[in-house]
Design a protein around this motif. Sequence first.
Motif, PDB file in Angstrom:
ATOM      1  N   THR A 272       8.317  17.568   4.501  1.00 21.95           N
ATOM      2  CA  THR A 272       7.922  16.515   3.562  1.00 21.95           C
ATOM      3  C   THR A 272       8.161  15.138   4.166  1.00 21.95           C
ATOM      4  N   VAL A 273       9.286  14.990   4.852  1.00 22.88           N
ATOM      5  CA  VAL A 273       9.591  13.708   5.500  1.00 22.88           C
ATOM      6  C   VAL A 273       8.546  13.388   6.563  1.00 22.88           C
ATOM      7  N   LYS A 274       8.192  14.388   7.363  1.00 25.64           N
ATOM      8  CA  LYS A 274       7.179  14.179   8.404  1.00 25.64           C
ATOM      9  C   LYS A 274       5.864  13.720   7.787  1.00 25.64           C
ATOM     10  N   THR A 275       5.524  14.290   6.642  1.00 32.05           N
ATOM     11  CA  THR A 275       4.298  13.896   5.946  1.00 32.05           C
ATOM     12  C   THR A 275       4.383  12.437   5.501  1.00 32.05           C
ATOM     13  N   HIS A 276       5.527  12.058   4.914  1.00 35.11           N
ATOM     14  CA  HIS A 276       5.712  10.674   4.474  1.00 35.11           C
ATOM     15  C   HIS A 276       5.640   9.699   5.655  1.00 35.11           C
ATOM     16  N   VAL A 277       6.301  10.054   6.750  1.00 30.23           N
ATOM     17  CA  VAL A 277       6.283   9.188   7.937  1.00 30.23           C
ATOM     18  C   VAL A 277       4.852   9.025   8.434  1.00 30.23           C
ATOM     19  N   GLY A 278       4.109  10.124   8.438  1.00 32.52           N
ATOM     20  CA  GLY A 278       2.713  10.066   8.865  1.00 32.52           C
ATOM     21  C   GLY A 278       1.889   9.135   7.990  1.00 32.52           C
ATOM     22  N   HIS A 279       2.111   9.204   6.672  1.00 29.64           N
ATOM     23  CA  HIS A 279       1.398   8.324   5.748  1.00 29.64           C
ATOM     24  C   HIS A 279       1.766   6.855   5.991  1.00 29.64           C
ATOM     25  N   VAL A 280       3.043   6.605   6.227  1.00 30.38           N
ATOM     26  CA  VAL A 280       3.505   5.231   6.495  1.00 30.38           C
ATOM     27  C   VAL A 280       2.809   4.666   7.735  1.00 30.38           C
ATOM     28  N   LEU A 281       2.803   5.444   8.798  1.00 27.02           N
ATOM     29  CA  LEU A 281       2.185   4.984  10.044  1.00 27.02           C
ATOM     30  C   LEU A 281       0.695   4.727   9.852  1.00 27.02           C
ATOM     31  N   THR A 282       0.021   5.621   9.144  1.00 26.25           N
ATOM     32  CA  THR A 282      -1.420   5.475   8.926  1.00 26.25           C
ATOM     33  C   THR A 282      -1.735   4.254   8.070  1.00 26.25           C
ATOM     34  N   LYS A 283      -1.026   4.100   6.960  1.00 31.90           N
ATOM     35  CA  LYS A 283      -1.295   2.987   6.050  1.00 31.90           C
ATOM     36  C   LYS A 283      -0.995   1.627   6.673  1.00 31.90           C
ATOM     37  N   LEU A 284       0.033   1.576   7.514  1.00 35.49           N
ATOM     38  CA  LEU A 284       0.429   0.292   8.113  1.00 35.49           C
ATOM     39  C   LEU A 284      -0.232   0.054   9.470  1.00 35.49           C
ATOM     40  N   GLY A 285      -0.993   1.046   9.943  1.00 32.43           N
ATOM     41  CA  GLY A 285      -1.675   0.888  11.220  1.00 32.43           C
ATOM     42  C   GLY A 285      -0.711   0.862  12.398  1.00 32.43           C
ATOM     43  N   LEU A 286       0.351   1.669  12.307  1.00 33.38           N
ATOM     44  CA  LEU A 286       1.382   1.699  13.349  1.00 33.38           C
ATOM     45  C   LEU A 286       1.250   2.979  14.165  1.00 33.38           C
ATOM     46  N   ARG A 287       1.720   2.924  15.417  1.00 32.06           N
ATOM     47  CA  ARG A 287       1.567   4.069  16.297  1.00 32.06           C
ATOM     48  C   ARG A 287       2.710   5.069  16.209  1.00 32.06           C
ATOM     49  N   ASP A 288       3.930   4.571  15.987  1.00 35.14           N
ATOM     50  CA  ASP A 288       5.076   5.473  16.055  1.00 35.14           C
ATOM     51  C   ASP A 288       6.257   4.910  15.286  1.00 35.14           C
ATOM     52  N   ARG A 289       7.381   5.649  15.322  1.00 36.22           N
ATOM     53  CA  ARG A 289       8.574   5.260  14.568  1.00 36.22           C
ATOM     54  C   ARG A 289       9.176   3.958  15.070  1.00 36.22           C
ATOM     55  N   VAL A 290       9.055   3.706  16.363  1.00 37.89           N
ATOM     56  CA  VAL A 290       9.585   2.456  16.913  1.00 37.89           C
ATOM     57  C   VAL A 290       8.885   1.273  16.270  1.00 37.89           C
TER      58      VAL A 290
ATOM     59  N   THR B 273       0.829  -1.210   0.000  1.00 43.55           N
ATOM     60  CA  THR B 273       0.000   0.000   0.000  1.00 43.55           C
ATOM     61  C   THR B 273       0.863   1.260   0.000  1.00 43.55           C
ATOM     62  N   LEU B 274       2.160   1.104   0.255  1.00 42.80           N
ATOM     63  CA  LEU B 274       3.057   2.252   0.310  1.00 42.80           C
ATOM     64  C   LEU B 274       3.568   2.625  -1.073  1.00 42.80           C
ATOM     65  N   THR B 275       3.790   3.925  -1.273  1.00 43.63           N
ATOM     66  CA  THR B 275       4.433   4.372  -2.507  1.00 43.63           C
ATOM     67  C   THR B 275       5.920   4.057  -2.425  1.00 43.63           C
ATOM     68  N   ASP B 276       6.604   4.161  -3.560  1.00 44.32           N
ATOM     69  CA  ASP B 276       8.046   3.900  -3.574  1.00 44.32           C
ATOM     70  C   ASP B 276       8.774   4.834  -2.611  1.00 44.32           C
ATOM     71  N   ARG B 277       8.372   6.115  -2.577  1.00 41.71           N
ATOM     72  CA  ARG B 277       9.034   7.059  -1.699  1.00 41.71           C
ATOM     73  C   ARG B 277       8.763   6.725  -0.235  1.00 41.71           C
ATOM     74  N   GLU B 278       7.554   6.284   0.074  1.00 40.27           N
ATOM     75  CA  GLU B 278       7.216   5.913   1.450  1.00 40.27           C
ATOM     76  C   GLU B 278       8.012   4.688   1.896  1.00 40.27           C
ATOM     77  N   VAL B 279       8.227   3.745   0.994  1.00 42.06           N
ATOM     78  CA  VAL B 279       9.060   2.572   1.309  1.00 42.06           C
ATOM     79  C   VAL B 279      10.488   3.023   1.592  1.00 42.06           C
ATOM     80  N   GLU B 280      10.961   3.954   0.785  1.00 42.16           N
ATOM     81  CA  GLU B 280      12.312   4.501   0.963  1.00 42.16           C
ATOM     82  C   GLU B 280      12.447   5.149   2.337  1.00 42.16           C
TER      83      GLU B 280
END
Length: 223
Positions: free
Chosen positions: A188-206, A157-164
């Motif tokens: 921009t990075v914060k936005t990507h991280v936010g999308h990653v967490l939302t799409k994967l159902g994760l709470r935080d960077r850990v 579900t992640l874009t190539d940039r989000e995987v990166e």
Amino acid sequence: MAIRVLLVDDQPLLRTGFRMILEAEQDLAVVGEAGDGLQALDQVRALQPDVVLMDIRMPRMDGVEATRQITGPERNGPAKVLVLTTFDLDEYVVEALRAGASGFLLKDAPADELVQAIRVVAAGEAMLAPSITRRLLDKYATHLPSGEEPVPDTLHTLTDREVEVLKLVARGLSNAEIAADLFVSETTVKTHVGHVLTKLGLRDRVQAAVYAYESGLVRPGAQ
């Protein structure tokens, strides 16, 4: 509103010490104590704390299993778990992070670090430097999948940039470092991280770093 804290440790003296430190802060309130994981579950249900300060090694039920039940799908409240440990490279810490803990803190950390950690976790952030996450996961790589398992569907579900970005988070880079690496802004990075967490159902960077290892996206020891 004060941050409601539950202290969970099988050593009464330690709980007393933590209580004295926390109750000196106007924005923190110790609402209860527990001496093992089973008591912690009862107290979480009854007291609805915001943050649970959780020891790992305890009788009856350890902190890992208690964390799993407190933060799992059957959770009864908003409680976040901050794990306490004697050693920073501890296989139980890895298990606690995988179980849903928002981070960990050494038991001998200075009082101001303890107070700040609780505030950070209560705010929904992760209290654990990504670089430490990586050291932990690399050290205990034998507890993680071999990499031969199929890639989870959620990863697609992640874009190539989000995987990166996810790979760089797992490598232990901060937002600023990721921004420099990818030649984009930190916003921009914060936005990507936010999308990653939302799409994967994760709470935080850990949790994101753990996911990257468990999914095989990042291999232990890889640069």
